[in-house]
Design a protein around this motif. Structure first.
Motif, PDB file in Angstrom:
ATOM      1  N   ALA A 211       0.835  -1.208   0.000  1.00 31.18           N
ATOM      2  CA  ALA A 211       0.000   0.000   0.000  1.00 31.18           C
ATOM      3  C   ALA A 211       0.863   1.248   0.000  1.00 31.18           C
ATOM      4  CB  ALA A 211      -0.931  -0.009   1.215  1.00 31.18           C
ATOM      5  N   GLY A 212       1.981   1.216   0.723  1.00 33.31           N
ATOM      6  CA  GLY A 212       2.879   2.367   0.762  1.00 33.31           C
ATOM      7  C   GLY A 212       3.462   2.691  -0.594  1.00 33.31           C
ATOM      8  N   GLN A 213       3.817   1.669  -1.359  1.00 29.84           N
ATOM      9  CA  GLN A 213       4.356   1.905  -2.697  1.00 29.84           C
ATOM     10  C   GLN A 213       3.314   2.515  -3.621  1.00 29.84           C
ATOM     11  OE1 GLN A 213       5.827  -2.274  -2.930  1.00 29.84           O
ATOM     12  NE2 GLN A 213       7.634  -1.367  -3.856  1.00 29.84           N
ATOM     13  N   VAL A 214       2.092   2.035  -3.528  1.00 31.99           N
ATOM     14  CA  VAL A 214       1.026   2.593  -4.365  1.00 31.99           C
ATOM     15  C   VAL A 214       0.747   4.037  -3.960  1.00 31.99           C
ATOM     16  CG1 VAL A 214      -1.399   2.398  -5.033  1.00 31.99           C
ATOM     17  CG2 VAL A 214       0.003   0.340  -4.796  1.00 31.99           C
ATOM     18  N   ASN A 215       0.667   4.287  -2.663  1.00 31.27           N
ATOM     19  CA  ASN A 215       0.451   5.664  -2.195  1.00 31.27           C
ATOM     20  C   ASN A 215       1.537   6.595  -2.716  1.00 31.27           C
ATOM     21  OD1 ASN A 215      -1.778   4.809  -0.793  1.00 31.27           O
ATOM     22  ND2 ASN A 215      -0.836   4.907   1.227  1.00 31.27           N
ATOM     23  N   SER A 216       2.786   6.154  -2.630  1.00 31.50           N
ATOM     24  CA  SER A 216       3.908   6.978  -3.094  1.00 31.50           C
ATOM     25  C   SER A 216       3.809   7.252  -4.583  1.00 31.50           C
ATOM     26  CB  SER A 216       5.236   6.288  -2.776  1.00 31.50           C
ATOM     27  OG  SER A 216       5.446   6.207  -1.394  1.00 31.50           O
ATOM     28  N   SER A 217       3.452   6.232  -5.354  1.00 31.25           N
ATOM     29  CA  SER A 217       3.334   6.415  -6.803  1.00 31.25           C
ATOM     30  C   SER A 217       2.254   7.437  -7.129  1.00 31.25           C
ATOM     31  CB  SER A 217       3.006   5.082  -7.472  1.00 31.25           C
ATOM     32  OG  SER A 217       2.850   5.245  -8.867  1.00 31.25           O
ATOM     33  N   ILE A 218       1.118   7.362  -6.443  1.00 33.64           N
ATOM     34  CA  ILE A 218       0.022   8.302  -6.699  1.00 33.64           C
ATOM     35  C   ILE A 218       0.448   9.727  -6.351  1.00 33.64           C
ATOM     36  CG2 ILE A 218      -2.287   9.006  -5.943  1.00 33.64           C
ATOM     37  CD1 ILE A 218      -2.940   6.027  -5.606  1.00 33.64           C
ATOM     38  N   MET A 219       1.096   9.893  -5.199  1.00 30.18           N
ATOM     39  CA  MET A 219       1.474  11.237  -4.749  1.00 30.18           C
ATOM     40  C   MET A 219       2.612  11.818  -5.590  1.00 30.18           C
ATOM     41  SD  MET A 219       1.133  11.068  -0.573  1.00 30.18           S
ATOM     42  CE  MET A 219       2.203   9.639  -0.360  1.00 30.18           C
ATOM     43  N   LEU A 220       3.669  11.027  -5.793  1.00 28.86           N
ATOM     44  CA  LEU A 220       4.869  11.565  -6.418  1.00 28.86           C
ATOM     45  C   LEU A 220       4.746  11.720  -7.926  1.00 28.86           C
ATOM     46  CD1 LEU A 220       7.621   9.685  -4.382  1.00 28.86           C
ATOM     47  CD2 LEU A 220       6.596  11.928  -3.954  1.00 28.86           C
ATOM     48  N   GLN A 221       3.785  11.015  -8.546  1.00 30.24           N
ATOM     49  CA  GLN A 221       3.598  11.154  -9.993  1.00 30.24           C
ATOM     50  C   GLN A 221       2.430  12.083 -10.327  1.00 30.24           C
ATOM     51  OE1 GLN A 221       5.966  10.049 -11.643  1.00 30.24           O
ATOM     52  NE2 GLN A 221       6.846   8.628 -10.147  1.00 30.24           N
ATOM     53  N   SER A 222       1.922  12.801  -9.343  1.00 30.53           N
ATOM     54  CA  SER A 222       0.823  13.739  -9.590  1.00 30.53           C
ATOM     55  C   SER A 222       1.347  15.011 -10.243  1.00 30.53           C
ATOM     56  CB  SER A 222       0.104  14.068  -8.279  1.00 30.53           C
ATOM     57  OG  SER A 222       0.997  14.667  -7.361  1.00 30.53           O
ATOM     58  N   ASP A 223       0.445  15.778 -10.834  1.00 28.65           N
ATOM     59  CA  ASP A 223       0.817  17.042 -11.479  1.00 28.65           C
ATOM     60  C   ASP A 223       0.780  18.162 -10.439  1.00 28.65           C
ATOM     61  OD1 ASP A 223       1.068  15.771 -13.886  1.00 28.65           O
ATOM     62  OD2 ASP A 223      -0.904  16.340 -14.621  1.00 28.65           O
ATOM     63  N   ASP A 224       1.929  18.727 -10.154  1.00 32.80           N
ATOM     64  CA  ASP A 224       2.041  19.738  -9.104  1.00 32.80           C
ATOM     65  C   ASP A 224       1.223  20.976  -9.470  1.00 32.80           C
ATOM     66  OD1 ASP A 224       2.828  21.023  -6.843  1.00 32.80           O
ATOM     67  OD2 ASP A 224       4.854  21.483  -7.525  1.00 32.80           O
ATOM     68  N   LEU A 225       0.332  21.368  -8.575  1.00 33.32           N
ATOM     69  CA  LEU A 225      -0.475  22.569  -8.748  1.00 33.32           C
ATOM     70  C   LEU A 225      -0.251  23.492  -7.561  1.00 33.32           C
ATOM     71  CD1 LEU A 225      -3.888  20.958  -9.860  1.00 33.32           C
ATOM     72  CD2 LEU A 225      -2.080  21.845 -11.332  1.00 33.32           C
ATOM     73  N   GLY A 226      -0.566  24.766  -7.723  1.00 30.68           N
ATOM     74  CA  GLY A 226      -0.386  25.708  -6.620  1.00 30.68           C
ATOM     75  C   GLY A 226       1.090  25.963  -6.354  1.00 30.68           C
ATOM     76  N   ALA A 227       1.437  26.149  -5.077  1.00 27.15           N
ATOM     77  CA  ALA A 227       2.833  26.393  -4.697  1.00 27.15           C
ATOM     78  C   ALA A 227       3.677  25.171  -5.036  1.00 27.15           C
ATOM     79  CB  ALA A 227       2.918  26.704  -3.203  1.00 27.15           C
ATOM     80  N   ALA A 228       4.948  25.399  -5.371  1.00 27.58           N
ATOM     81  CA  ALA A 228       5.854  24.311  -5.739  1.00 27.58           C
ATOM     82  C   ALA A 228       5.966  23.310  -4.596  1.00 27.58           C
ATOM     83  CB  ALA A 228       7.226  24.867  -6.096  1.00 27.58           C
ATOM     84  N   GLY A 229       5.912  22.018  -4.944  1.00 29.18           N
ATOM     85  CA  GLY A 229       5.975  20.987  -3.923  1.00 29.18           C
ATOM     86  C   GLY A 229       4.623  20.765  -3.271  1.00 29.18           C
ATOM     87  N   ARG A 230       4.623  20.020  -2.190  1.00 28.04           N
ATOM     88  CA  ARG A 230       3.359  19.759  -1.503  1.00 28.04           C
ATOM     89  C   ARG A 230       2.810  21.021  -0.838  1.00 28.04           C
ATOM     90  NH1 ARG A 230       1.001  20.037   2.720  1.00 28.04           N
ATOM     91  NH2 ARG A 230      -0.944  18.889   2.967  1.00 28.04           N
ATOM     92  N   ASP A 231       1.508  21.227  -0.958  1.00 25.32           N
ATOM     93  CA  ASP A 231       0.862  22.350  -0.272  1.00 25.32           C
ATOM     94  C   ASP A 231      -0.469  21.872   0.291  1.00 25.32           C
ATOM     95  OD1 ASP A 231      -1.437  23.106  -2.213  1.00 25.32           O
ATOM     96  OD2 ASP A 231       0.321  23.073  -3.518  1.00 25.32           O
TER      97      ASP A 231
END
Length: 541
Positions: A376-396
């Motif tokens: 589950a952790g690998q799938v979660n990471s893939s979903i988060m890290l391969q998303s299209d960054d919107l808003g402020a750079a990086g996680r917001d």
């Protein structure tokens, strides 16, 4: 409290009610959407092989004078038409019909580096897997998350995955769902018939995994996933942490790899946390809606650890006005005017983070289909890290790591499951950084970067690097990792950290002195200068 065989939790005291995310923006349009033309499969155009070149590309050797070039062009009776500036290459048109002879003559000249035909190219249509469902063109959300391009790699049919829809139930007879429904349970009425009597659950199920490419109605995010209906909310859209917790345990124990929770309550519950931990520890991805209050309030289970909190965006990739924003938002997905299945054999539009969550659940199912051995952790990471960054750079707090991208997540990139450096942490002295990453093709390198510059590389697990923070200034810095796999695809992750090697300084100030006989006695006060490296505030104590 449910008294069926799946009553795993005994709740003592008042049970917090869960308000399904119909708040503010979840409004169904109960009309049947206007039918549209069936979308035909994209035609792939191939370049024609019989188109002959009618001009030549010539590149001269470095240092060739302009006068020499002009003389060569005159000698070969060619007319210069265009110059490719950055490549120092000319396009010329010969008077002779046989351009191959002109090319040979040009290449025979010592001033020419090469000469070649200026071949024609044809436009190529992208190979997009387009379903024939008549309402697909009205589903902007699937195109926004690049699902058609992702379906070229995985439709979910290679390894069928069960998505548990914990909601108001599912319309068990809907023609766009019935063929994919597997056995579920009703924790409201304590029976094995989780029929939807509200409409919310049916709408959520269709977004995640409606029957696709069947020339009927809408398309689902995962074509091959099965739908496990688990009724934990009543006809008014309300339930309890107990019913939800039981539903989670039931779903995991009966084979669900993905659990969709388009619901939530505003109070943290250890029981609910234990239930989501149970799912995560057994390899199930849990996706939950962030909430529709349009403020910073945290909803649970979206706020639980190891749960993907999902915010909502609109057709222009802007945050939906109703979508909650806070530190528990991990990703975002379309959640405004989303078309899907509805009770009564109908289709309807709905808005809310409830609608954004099943897009994410459908994507999780696709990733599991492509990589059945992943955690589950690998799938979660893939979903988060391969998303299209919107808003402020990086996680917001508004979009999380970004709006999900099906194509990128299925594009065989490495998965980062852990980076030892926490965001906004303080570092001093010698620090060891470690990374856990996996990839089906094999990882060839993990690069460690400090403010954009690589300071270490590691090619074998455990992937580690050592940095001496005393070599750098006491301030805010960006630490990044870049993981590269055997087919040269990369995944990156960044953290903000503060270097704090500031040592308090002391100084003494003699305030007074007097003699006592031959001795001179002085009173001294000792001070320490202290500075906060993050705020740069100073204090004397």
């Amino acid at each position: 409290m449910a008294k069926g065989r799946y009553s795993y939790f005994k709740i003592v005291g008042i049970v917090s009610l869960i308000t399904v995310l119909l708040l503010l923006s979840f409004i169904f349009s109960l009309r049947r959407p206007k039918e549209i033309e069936i979308t035909k499969e994209s035609k792939i155009l191939k370049p024609k092989k019989d188109i002959k070149a009618d001009s030549i590309l010539v590149k001269f050797k470095a240092g060739t004078k302009s006068k020499t070039k002009e003389n060569i062009f005159k000698e070969e009776k060619v007319e210069e038409t265009k110059k490719i500036r950055k490549l120092a290459t000319y396009e010329v048109k010969p008077e002779k019909e046989d351009i191959s002879k002109t090319i040979k003559e040009l290449e025979a000249n010592n001033a020419v580096e090469y000469a070649e035909p200026n071949y024609k190219v044809s436009a190529l249509a992208a190979s997009l897997r387009t379903p024939n469902d008549p309402l697909f063109n009205s589903q902007y959300g699937l195109r926004k998350i690049s699902a058609p391009a992702g379906w070229d790699k995985e439709t979910g049919s290679s390894n069928a995955v069960k998505i548990a829809i914990l909601d108001t139930g599912v319309d068990l007879g809907h023609p766009d769902l019935a063929g994919k429904i597997v056995s579920g349970y009703d924790f409201i009425n304590n029976d094995s018939s989780p029929q939807d009597d509200n409409g919310h659950g049916t709408h959520v199920a269709g977004i995640a995994a409606a029957i696709t490419n069947n020339a009927v109605g809408v398309s689902g995010t995962s074509w091959g996933a099965n739908i496990m209906p688990v009724k934990v909310l009543n006809r008014k859209g309300s339930g309890s942490y107990q019913s939800v917790s039981n539903g989670i345990i039931f779903a995991v124990d009966t084979g669900a790899r993905v659990i969709n929770l388009s619901l939530g309550g505003y109070t943290f519950s250890r029981t609910l946390q234990n239930a989501t931990d149970y799912a995560y520890s057994r390899g199930a991805v849990v996706a939950a809606a962030a909430g529709n209050a349009g403020n910073r309030s945290v909803l649970y289970p979206a706020g639980n650890r190891n749960v993907l909190g999902v915010a909502a965006t609109d057709s222009n990739d802007r945050r939906a006005s109703f979508s909650n924003y806070n530190g528990t938002v991990d990703v975002s997905a379309p959640g405004v005017s989303v078309l899907s299945t509805y009770i009564g054999l109908r289709y309807a539009y709905g808005s809310g983070t409830s609608m954004a969550t099943p897009f994410t659940s459908g994507l999780a199912a696709l990733i599991f289909s492509q990589n059945p051995g992943w955690s589950a952790g690998q799938v979660n990471s893939s979903i988060m890290l391969q998303s299209d960054d919107l808003g402020a750079a990086g996680r917001d707090d508004f979009y999380g790591y970004g709006r999900i991208n099906v194509n990128a997540s299925l594009n065989k990139r490495p998965s980062i499951s852990r980076f030892s450096l926490r965001n906004n942490s303080f570092l001093r002295g010698r620090k060891v950084l470690s990374v856990s990453a996996t990839d089906g093709t094999g990882i060839i390198n993990v690069a460690f970067l400090f403010d954009g510059r690589t300071f270490a590389n590691d090619s074998s697990p455990p992937y580690t690097a050592v940095i001496n923070t005393r070599s750098y200034s006491n301030k805010r810095h960006t630490f990044s990792i870049r993981v590269t796999n055997a087919i040269n695809r990369t995944t990156s992750l960044s953290r903000i950290a503060y270097i704090d090697n500031y040592r308090p300084r002391t100084f003494a100030k003699r305030s007074s002195a007097r003699r006592r006989g031959r001795r001179r006695i002085a009173r001294v006060r000792v001070y320490w200068k202290v500075r906060d490296p993050a705020t740069r505030n100073r204090a004397i104590v």
